[in-house]
Design an enzyme around this catalytic site. Structure first.
Site, PDB file in Angstrom:
ATOM      1  N   GLY A 139     -25.346 -48.304  95.826  1.00 22.55           N
ATOM      2  CA  GLY A 139     -24.025 -48.274  96.446  1.00 22.55           C
ATOM      3  C   GLY A 139     -24.066 -48.752  97.882  1.00 22.55           C
ATOM      4  O   GLY A 139     -24.889 -49.583  98.254  1.00 22.55           O
ATOM      5  N   CYS A 180     -23.455 -56.954  94.357  1.00 23.44           N
ATOM      6  CA  CYS A 180     -24.188 -56.692  95.604  1.00 23.44           C
ATOM      7  C   CYS A 180     -25.042 -57.868  96.033  1.00 23.44           C
ATOM      8  O   CYS A 180     -25.354 -58.007  97.218  1.00 23.44           O
ATOM      9  CB  CYS A 180     -25.043 -55.431  95.464  1.00 23.44           C
ATOM     10  SG  CYS A 180     -26.319 -55.536  94.187  1.00 23.44           S
ATOM     11  N   VAL A 206     -23.010 -44.373 102.262  1.00 16.68           N
ATOM     12  CA  VAL A 206     -23.359 -43.270 101.364  1.00 16.68           C
ATOM     13  C   VAL A 206     -24.876 -43.162 101.239  1.00 16.68           C
ATOM     14  O   VAL A 206     -25.422 -42.064 101.098  1.00 16.68           O
ATOM     15  CB  VAL A 206     -22.697 -43.456  99.982  1.00 16.68           C
ATOM     16  CG1 VAL A 206     -23.111 -42.343  99.022  1.00 16.68           C
ATOM     17  CG2 VAL A 206     -21.183 -43.499 100.128  1.00 16.68           C
ATOM     18  N   GLY A 207     -25.576 -44.302 101.324  1.00 15.12           N
ATOM     19  CA  GLY A 207     -27.034 -44.289 101.262  1.00 15.12           C
ATOM     20  C   GLY A 207     -27.642 -43.405 102.345  1.00 15.12           C
ATOM     21  O   GLY A 207     -28.619 -42.688 102.109  1.00 15.12           O
ATOM     22  N   GLU A 265     -30.646 -48.707  96.620  1.00 15.53           N
ATOM     23  CA  GLU A 265     -30.217 -50.074  96.313  1.00 15.53           C
ATOM     24  C   GLU A 265     -28.865 -50.272  96.978  1.00 15.53           C
ATOM     25  O   GLU A 265     -27.837 -49.872  96.436  1.00 15.53           O
ATOM     26  CB  GLU A 265     -30.129 -50.283  94.800  1.00 15.53           C
ATOM     27  CG  GLU A 265     -31.454 -50.098  94.067  1.00 15.53           C
ATOM     28  CD  GLU A 265     -32.486 -51.130  94.464  1.00 15.53           C
ATOM     29  OE1 GLU A 265     -32.109 -52.170  95.046  1.00 15.53           O
ATOM     30  OE2 GLU A 265     -33.684 -50.913  94.210  1.00 15.53           O
TER      31      GLU A 265
END
Length: 506
Positions: free
Chosen positions: A185, A241, A189-190, A207
Site C-alpha cells: 500500500g 504501483c 500507512v507503511g 511493498e
C-alpha cells in the site's frame, strides 16, 4: 482480535505446518480453489474495479496459478537443508542451513489488484510453513467477500484466517504480535505498520510505491517505447504501483511522445475510451477527486475528460510540467502522465537522485553506454530497460522497493525466503577433545598461532588434499621413528626364521 491471533498461533505450535506434505496439500487446495471458483473470483474483481473478466484473469488470476505451479515444483528443493563450507576445526562435523517457518504471519493486501496482491504472498507464507492471518483491503469489498467465503472451504481453517474491516479493525490487528508482516500500500500507512511492528520487534516487508520515472532517450525506437509506456501507464486505469509515474525526456521529444501515445490509446481503446471494456475506473470517489486536484493548473496535451458519476478519467498526458507542482509531489496512481523536460541524461539522473528512491526505474534507449551510466548512477527497487511492468512477471526476480518505496521482497523463492528463518546448524560429537585445548585457558602465543592457522588459512580442495598427504607422511615418519627398534628386531626375527626354514630343507 487477540483471541483470534492466539488461536492461530496455537494451531501453528501444533506443528501441522512443518511437514512438506502438508504444505503441498494446502497449495494444491489453493490452486483447486482458483480453478473451481474462477468465475466467482473474476466476478468479484470485475465488480470492484469495473474490469472485464478477461482482464481480471490476465492481470491477476494467471499470475497466481503460475506462482502456485512454480512453488509446487520447487518446494521440495527449497526446504532441503543446504550444506555449508567448514574450516579446519570443523571439517569432521556436520554444518548446514535449514529453512524453518517464522510462525504466524500477517498479510495486508491492497485494493488495486486485490486478488494477486493478497494471494501471491500467501503462497510464499504457506510454502515456508507459516500460519497466516489475511487482511484484504476493505476498498475492494467484493474481492474481500469472496476470499472470506472461499478460503475456509479449501484451506485449513485454524491456520489460515481472514480478518475483514477498515481502519479500526486493522489498527487493532496491528497491536497483536506477529512473526512477520507483509503490507502492500501507501508509504503513509507503511510507516504506521512499521511503527506497530517495532513494538514487538516484528520484521516487515513493505511493498509501497512512489514516483517511478521513465526516461526516454532520443536514441530509441519511439513508436515501440510509447506503445509500451501507454500499456503500462493506463493498465488498470493507472492504478498500478509500478506504472511509469512520469516521463523525463529532451524538450524536442515532447510533441512526438504526445502524438504517439494519443495514437496508441486510440488503437488500444477505440475512438470512445469510455466505452472500452479494457479500460477500468477509479476505485472510489475520494481517489477520483484527489486525481482531479492534480490536474489543476496543468497543461493538458491529451485527454483530461472526466465523469464523476462513473469515476471515469480519460488517459491523460501533461506537458511542460513544473517539478514543483502538486502532480509531481505525490504518487499519481491514476491515468495521468506528466512529461518533465530535461536537457539530457545527466540532468535526468540528477532529477531522479534529488527525489526519494523509486520502486522502479524505466529507461528506453539503444545506447548501452547511456543505459549503464543511468543504472550505475541511480538507485531503485527494480529496473526495466526498454519496457515497463514486465519485471513483475518474472518470479526469479525479487519484487520490492528500497528506501521510501519499501523494504524486503517477494515472488517465487524470494517469497519462501521472506517467510523463512535461515537457521544455521553445527552438529559435533564429544570426541577429539585434544583439538579444543587451543580455545581453553590458559592462553599462550603458540595457541594463538595455531588458531590463526586453523581459522584464517584458506585452502582449496587441491591444497587440502596435499595437506592431508603431508599429515599422513608426518604420522608415518613419527610412527617409524618411535617403533624403529621394534621394527628392526621383528625384521631380524623374520630373517632368522626364513634362514632356519631354508637350512632345514637342505
Amino acid at each position: 482480535m487477540e483471541h483470534e491471533v492466539q488461536r492461530v498461533r496455537n494451531a501453528f505450535l501444533s506443528g501441522r505446518t512443518r511437514p512438506l506434505r502438508f504444505r503441498l496439500q494446502q497449495l494444491e487446495a489453493l490452486r483447486r480453489m482458483v480453478q473451481e471458483r474462477e468465475k466467482d473470483i473474476l466476478g468479484a474483481i470485475a465488480s470492484d474495479l469495473c474490469k472485464s473478466e478477461l482482464n481480471a484473469y490476465s492481470h491477476e488470476v494467471v499470475t497466481v496459478l503460475g506462482e502456485i505451479d512454480l512453488v509446487l515444483e520447487k518446494l521440495p528443493e527449497w526446504v532441503t537443508a543446504e550444506p555449508v563450507k567448514k574450516n579446519l576445526l570443523t571439517m569432521l562435523d556436520e554444518a548446514y542451513i535449514q529453512p524453518e517457518p517464522l510462525g504466524v504471519a500477517l498479510i495486508i493486501g491492497a485494493w488495486n489488484y486485490p486478488f494477486v496482491l493478497t494471494i501471491q504472498p500467501l503462497i510464499g507464507a504457506i510454502a515456508a510453513g507459516n500460519a497466516v492471518i489475511i487482511k484484504p483491503s476493505e476498498l475492494s469489498e467484493n474481492t474481500a467477500k469472496i476470499l472470506t467465503k472461499l478460503l475456509p472451504q479449501y484451506l485449513d481453517q485454524d491456520l489460515y484466517v481472514i480478518v475483514n474491516g477498515g481502519v479500526e479493525e486493522t489498527t487493532e490487528l496491528l497491536k497483536q504480535r506477529f512473526d512477520h508482516i507483509l503490507y502492500t500500500g501507501s508509504a503513509t500507512v507503511g510507516k504506521i505498520v512499521m511503527a506497530a511492528a517495532a513494538k514487538h520487534l516484528t520484521p516487515v516487508t513493505l511493498e509501497l510505491g512512489g514516483k517511478s520515472p521513465c526516461y526516454i532517450d532520443k536514441d530509441c525506437d519511439l513508436d515501440i517505447a510509447c506503445r509500451r509506456i501507454t500499456w503500462g501507464k493506463y493498465l488498470n486505469c493507472g492504478q498500478t504501483c509500478i506504472a511509469p509515474d512520469y516521463v523525463l525526456c529532451e524538450p524536442s521529444l515532447q510533441n512526438q511522445i504526445v502524438q504517439k501515445i494519443k495514437e496508441t490509446v486510440k488503437e488500444f481503446y477505440g475512438e470512445n475510451v469510455k466505452e472500452s471494456p479494457d479500460y477500468e475506473r477509479i476505485i472510489n470517489l475520494r481517489h477520483f477527486k484527489r486525481l482531479l486536484s492534480l490536474l489543476e493548473g496543468q497543461k493538458i496535451a491529451f485527454g483530461g475528460e472526466t465523469d464523476e458519476a462513473t469515476r471515469y478519467i480519460a488517459p491523460t498526458v501533461l506537458t511542460d510540467v513544473d517539478p514543483e507542482t502538486k502532480v509531481m509531489q505525490e504518487e499519481i496512481f491514476g491515468p495521468i502522465l506528466p512529461i518533465v523536460p530535461v536537457k539530457n541524461a545527466d540532468e535526468a539522473i540528477k532529477f531522479i537522485n534529488e527525489h526519494e528512491k523509486p520502486l522502479v526505474i524505466y529507461l528506453f534507449s539503444h545506447n548501452n553506454k547511456l543505459i549503464k551510466q543511468m543504472l550505475d548512477s541511480t538507485s531503485s527497487g527494480g529496473v526495466t530497460v526498454n519496457d515497463v511492468i514486465m519485471h513483475f512477471t518474472l518470479s526469479s526476480l525479487p519484487f520490492g522497493g528500497v528506501g521510501s518505496s519499501g523494504m524486503g521482497a517477494y515472488h517465487g523463492k524470494h517469497s519462501f525466503n521472506t517467510f523463512s528463518h535461515q537457521r544455521p546448524y553445527l552438529l559435533r560429537n564429544l570426541k577429539r577433545e585434544g583439538v579444543n585445548k587451543l580455545r581453553y585457558p590458559p592462553n599462550s602465543q603458540s595457541k594463538v598461532d595455531w588458531a590463526k592457522f586453523f581459522l584464517l588459512k584458506r585452502f582449496n580442495k587441491g591444497k587440502l588434499w596435499l595437506l592431508f598427504l603431508a599429515f599422513l607422511g608426518i604420522v608415518a615418519a613419527v610412527f617409524v621413528k618411535k617403533y624403529q627398534a621394534v621394527l628392526r628386531r621383528k625384521a631380524l626375527l623374520i630373517f632368522l626364521a626364513v634362514q632356519t626354514v631354508l637350512s632345514g630343507k637342505q
